[in-house]
Design a protein around this motif. Sequence first.
Motif, mmCIF file in Angstrom:
data_model
loop_
_atom_site.group_PDB
_atom_site.id
_atom_site.type_symbol
_atom_site.label_atom_id
_atom_site.label_comp_id
_atom_site.label_asym_id
_atom_site.label_seq_id
_atom_site.Cartn_x
_atom_site.Cartn_y
_atom_site.Cartn_z
ATOM 1 N N TRP A 69 0.814 -1.228 0.000
ATOM 2 C CA TRP A 69 0.000 0.000 0.000
ATOM 3 C C TRP A 69 0.841 1.268 0.000
ATOM 4 O O TRP A 69 0.556 2.212 -0.721
ATOM 5 C CB TRP A 69 -0.915 -0.030 1.217
ATOM 6 N N CYS A 70 1.877 1.321 0.802
ATOM 7 C CA CYS A 70 2.654 2.553 0.991
ATOM 8 C C CYS A 70 3.888 2.637 0.091
ATOM 9 O O CYS A 70 4.681 3.557 0.239
ATOM 10 C CB CYS A 70 3.094 2.666 2.447
ATOM 11 N N LEU A 71 4.042 1.708 -0.818
ATOM 12 C CA LEU A 71 5.286 1.650 -1.591
ATOM 13 C C LEU A 71 5.244 2.428 -2.899
ATOM 14 O O LEU A 71 6.147 2.308 -3.717
ATOM 15 C CB LEU A 71 5.668 0.189 -1.861
ATOM 16 N N THR A 72 4.204 3.214 -3.109
ATOM 17 C CA THR A 72 4.101 4.053 -4.302
ATOM 18 C C THR A 72 3.565 5.421 -3.884
ATOM 19 O O THR A 72 3.256 5.645 -2.714
ATOM 20 C CB THR A 72 3.134 3.439 -5.337
ATOM 21 N N LEU B 109 1.043 7.773 -2.960
ATOM 22 C CA LEU B 109 -0.265 7.449 -2.392
ATOM 23 C C LEU B 109 -1.423 8.100 -3.133
ATOM 24 O O LEU B 109 -1.417 9.289 -3.413
ATOM 25 C CB LEU B 109 -0.297 7.843 -0.916
ATOM 26 N N GLY B 110 -2.403 7.286 -3.468
ATOM 27 C CA GLY B 110 -3.612 7.768 -4.116
ATOM 28 C C GLY B 110 -3.501 7.959 -5.610
ATOM 29 O O GLY B 110 -4.510 8.105 -6.292
ATOM 30 N N THR B 111 -2.289 7.964 -6.148
ATOM 31 C CA THR B 111 -2.124 8.203 -7.584
ATOM 32 C C THR B 111 -1.367 7.082 -8.289
ATOM 33 O O THR B 111 -1.164 7.146 -9.491
ATOM 34 C CB THR B 111 -1.396 9.537 -7.845
ATOM 35 N N ALA B 112 -0.966 6.055 -7.547
ATOM 36 C CA ALA B 112 -0.238 4.934 -8.155
ATOM 37 C C ALA B 112 -0.412 3.698 -7.278
ATOM 38 O O ALA B 112 -0.787 3.792 -6.111
ATOM 39 C CB ALA B 112 1.244 5.273 -8.301
#
Length: 119
Positions: free
Chosen positions: A22-25, A27-30
């Motif tokens: 979840w947090c590895l890109t 946030l909210g856009t990828a």
Amino acid sequence: ALDFMFSNCLVAVGTLIGYDDWCLTELGTAGESKAHADIAQKYGVWFECVAGMCSNESMQKGEKPYYELMNAKLAKPVFMVKAIGQATHRTGMDVFPDVCVGISKKWQGDAEARDALPK
């Protein structure tokens, strides 16, 4: 995979959906957070974050309504489907927790954010 599950009516109210990256890109856009938001909008889903990295409060140690957080590395978000086919949608995460934002920046190459993460 999410679109397949929803388009083939394999998801029902009460289904739990968890994410491991979840947090590895951004946030909210990828990545997973974007896929989650896209599915919520496309199928009018109301999600509720019930475990893991749901909020800053959920990242504090101690008992929680559904679980007990013992280690931030185990804090992958898990969402419960509360409704499907609504005129509006809810992702179940209005604000990304600070720890998640820090992890996202780390993976985007932000050295200052990486150094500020708890060890």
